[in-house]
Design an enzyme around this catalytic site. Structure first.
Site, PDB file in Angstrom:
ATOM      1  N   SER A 183      -9.972  13.301  -4.552  1.00 23.70           N
ATOM      2  CA  SER A 183      -8.928  13.129  -5.561  1.00 23.70           C
ATOM      3  C   SER A 183      -8.868  14.259  -6.577  1.00 23.70           C
ATOM      4  CB  SER A 183      -9.106  11.792  -6.278  1.00 23.70           C
ATOM      5  OG  SER A 183     -10.402  11.684  -6.827  1.00 23.70           O
ATOM      6  N   HIS A 211      -5.181   9.495  -1.325  1.00 24.04           N
ATOM      7  CA  HIS A 211      -4.359  10.700  -1.500  1.00 24.04           C
ATOM      8  C   HIS A 211      -3.860  11.300  -0.184  1.00 24.04           C
ATOM      9  CE1 HIS A 211      -5.210  10.877  -5.798  1.00 24.04           C
ATOM     10  NE2 HIS A 211      -6.391  10.414  -5.466  1.00 24.04           N
ATOM     11  N   LYS A 240      -0.443   5.810  -5.174  1.00 25.35           N
ATOM     12  CA  LYS A 240      -0.257   7.260  -5.170  1.00 25.35           C
ATOM     13  C   LYS A 240       1.101   7.550  -4.510  1.00 25.35           C
ATOM     14  CE  LYS A 240      -4.172   7.286  -7.210  1.00 25.35           C
ATOM     15  NZ  LYS A 240      -5.504   7.158  -6.662  1.00 25.35           N
TER      16      LYS A 240
HETATM   17  C1  LIG Z   1      -6.659   6.252  -7.487  1.00 26.90           C
HETATM   18  C2  LIG Z   1      -7.786   6.058  -6.532  1.00 26.90           C
HETATM   19  C3  LIG Z   1      -8.381   4.818  -6.369  1.00 26.90           C
HETATM   20  C4  LIG Z   1      -8.053   3.660  -7.251  1.00 26.90           C
HETATM   21  O1  LIG Z   1      -6.891   3.072  -6.879  1.00 26.90           O
HETATM   22  P1  LIG Z   1      -6.082   2.174  -7.934  1.00 26.90           P
HETATM   23  O2  LIG Z   1      -5.119   1.473  -7.098  1.00 26.90           O
HETATM   24  O3  LIG Z   1      -5.479   3.115  -8.909  1.00 26.90           O
HETATM   25  O4  LIG Z   1      -7.097   1.268  -8.567  1.00 26.90           O
HETATM   26  C5  LIG Z   1      -9.327   4.678  -5.398  1.00 26.90           C
HETATM   27  N1  LIG Z   1      -9.709   5.724  -4.646  1.00 26.90           N
HETATM   28  C6  LIG Z   1      -9.187   6.944  -4.794  1.00 26.90           C
HETATM   29  C7  LIG Z   1      -9.669   8.070  -3.938  1.00 26.90           C
HETATM   30  C8  LIG Z   1      -8.216   7.148  -5.763  1.00 26.90           C
HETATM   31  O5  LIG Z   1      -7.728   8.361  -5.963  1.00 26.90           O
END
Ligand SMILES: *Cc1c(COP(=O)(O)O)cnc(C)c1O
Length: 383
Positions: A183, A211, A240
């Site tokens: 991320s 991502h 995302k």
């Molecule tokens: C954003 C993210 C999460 C968390 O997801 P949410 O739905 O925002 O709680 C988990 N893993 C990764 C790699 C992320 O980038």
């Protein structure tokens, strides 16, 4: 009586402030997803994870609005009580098909997914191997499991092999957990090699592709880049590229049935609001039918990396690592003065000494916007 709690918070905040690590919320209105309004100014955002800008897509918004009109704003209970709106089953079937699995389970969020899934499959006496740069909620899930948690060096297959050789024998069950796309770095895990090592050591593999979904592999995610890879638990989020909120994991039918029976963040947490599931379904429809949109975030990221002679972007995320927190803050202020929003990322989100601008590219950024960003970032690379 002394308010020791408040005193504690004040002392902690002062300490963080002194290290340029205090964080504050900045109200931001995302006008159309790419343009945002902050502090009374309009800025072009390079910090949103909404890579396809689907949070503002007419069909996605209409699906959410229609679902609210039909089902109300909340699911009313845990899915195991009365909260299992039929739309969740439709969404799960669609996710399973897209990812090539028998079944899927939807969660309230990505954080809830990873903190729920990992303790469902490993516990005391077991082993969890985690890439050092994996998302915080993978670490949280691993800790909650009470299994032995061992870090392996980032994308370092020799290190993963060594840790498995060293620890696997003493553990009953083992799980390897990694991000598909990292991320804060935007690089991709070598899922073929990780999966081969996991198999060879009788370990299960969980990949968090928050991502990668909607951006890589024609929208199906990072694992699609590695045809031989076998991912047992394919997790991702709606937060995302789907532009919404919520998460999922795909796996075999029995694994999903067990998750729906036992995972605490499914059993003891209220079902996702139906409108979020409807929005996710509409977003998946766009991803599966609009290949040009899916291709654009990576194309924009690569335009920036080639303009700045950086290693070619592997995803929609490009880190500009600047070192100290103070430098990243100064760079972000400089860009903001030029109308560009690139939020600085500081420890503990990234390792000490690697504070950075984390640039995220959208399908709706124009080349002209990307070129402006490149010119604004260029002087910071030379320091
Ligand atoms: C954003 C993210 C999460 C968390 O997801 P949410 O739905 O925002 O709680 C988990 N893993 C990764 C790699 C992320 O980038």
């Amino acid at each position: 009586m002394d308010d020791t709690l408040t005193a504690f918070a004040e002392a902690k905040l002062a300490d963080l402030e002194a290290q340029s690590l205090r964080r504050t919320l900045k109200p931001t209105r995302r006008i159309d997803g790419v343009w945002v309004e902050r502090g009374g100014r309009r800025l072009i955002s390079f910090s949103c994870n909404d890579y396809l800008n689907l949070s503002h897509h007419p069909a996605v918004k209409a699906a959410a609005a229609q679902a609210i009109a039909e089902h109300g704003t909340g699911s009313g209970a845990s899915r195991l009580i009365t909260g299992d709106n039929p739309i969740f089953g439709v969404l799960e079937a669609r996710l399973a098909r897209l990812k090539g699995y028998q079944a899927a389970c939807v969660f309230g969020s990505g954080y809830l997914a990873n903190t729920g899934i990992i303790p469902t499959f490993v516990g005391p006496g077991d082993l969890v191997l985690v890439d050092e740069l994996a998302h915080a909620c993978i670490w949280a899930g691993a800790k909650l499991s009470e299994a032995q948690v061992v870090m392996f060096r980032h994308n370092d297959m020799a290190d993963l092999a060594a840790r498995l050789a060293e620890r696997r024998g003493a553990a009953r069950r083992a799980l390897v957990a990694t991000d598909g796309v990292f991320s804060m770095d935007g690089d991709v895990a070598p899922l073929d090699e990780i999966s081969r090592l996991a198999r060879a050591h009788d370990a299960w593999l969980l990949v968090d592709d928050a991502h990668g979904l909607g951006v890589l592999g024609g929208g199906a995610g990072a694992a699609r880049l590695f045809p031989g890879a076998r991912v047992d638990l394919a997790m991702g989020t709606f937060s995302k590229s789907l532009g919404g909120y919520g998460a999922y994991v795909c796996a075999s039918g029995p694994v999903i049935d067990f998750i729906k029976t036992r995972t605490r963040t499914v059993v003891y947490s209220t079902g996702l609001p139906p409108a979020n599931a409807a929005a996710a379904l509409a977003a998946l429809e766009v991803i599966e039918t609009d290949a040009a949109r899916v291709a654009r975030p990576l194309r924009n990221a690569r335009r920036l990396t080639s303009a700045l002679n950086l290693p070619q972007a592997q995803s929609a995320v490009v880190p500009i690592v600047l070192g100290e927190a103070e430098t990243a803050l100064a760079a972000a202020r400089d860009l903001e003065a030029q109308g560009l929003l690139a939020v600085p990322i500081r420890p503990p989100t990234v390792p000490a000494g690697t504070a950075r601008l984390r640039l995220a590219f959208s399908a709706d950024h124009t080349f002209e916007m990307v070129d402006r960003l490149a010119e604004a970032v260029r002087p910071w690379l030379r320091r």
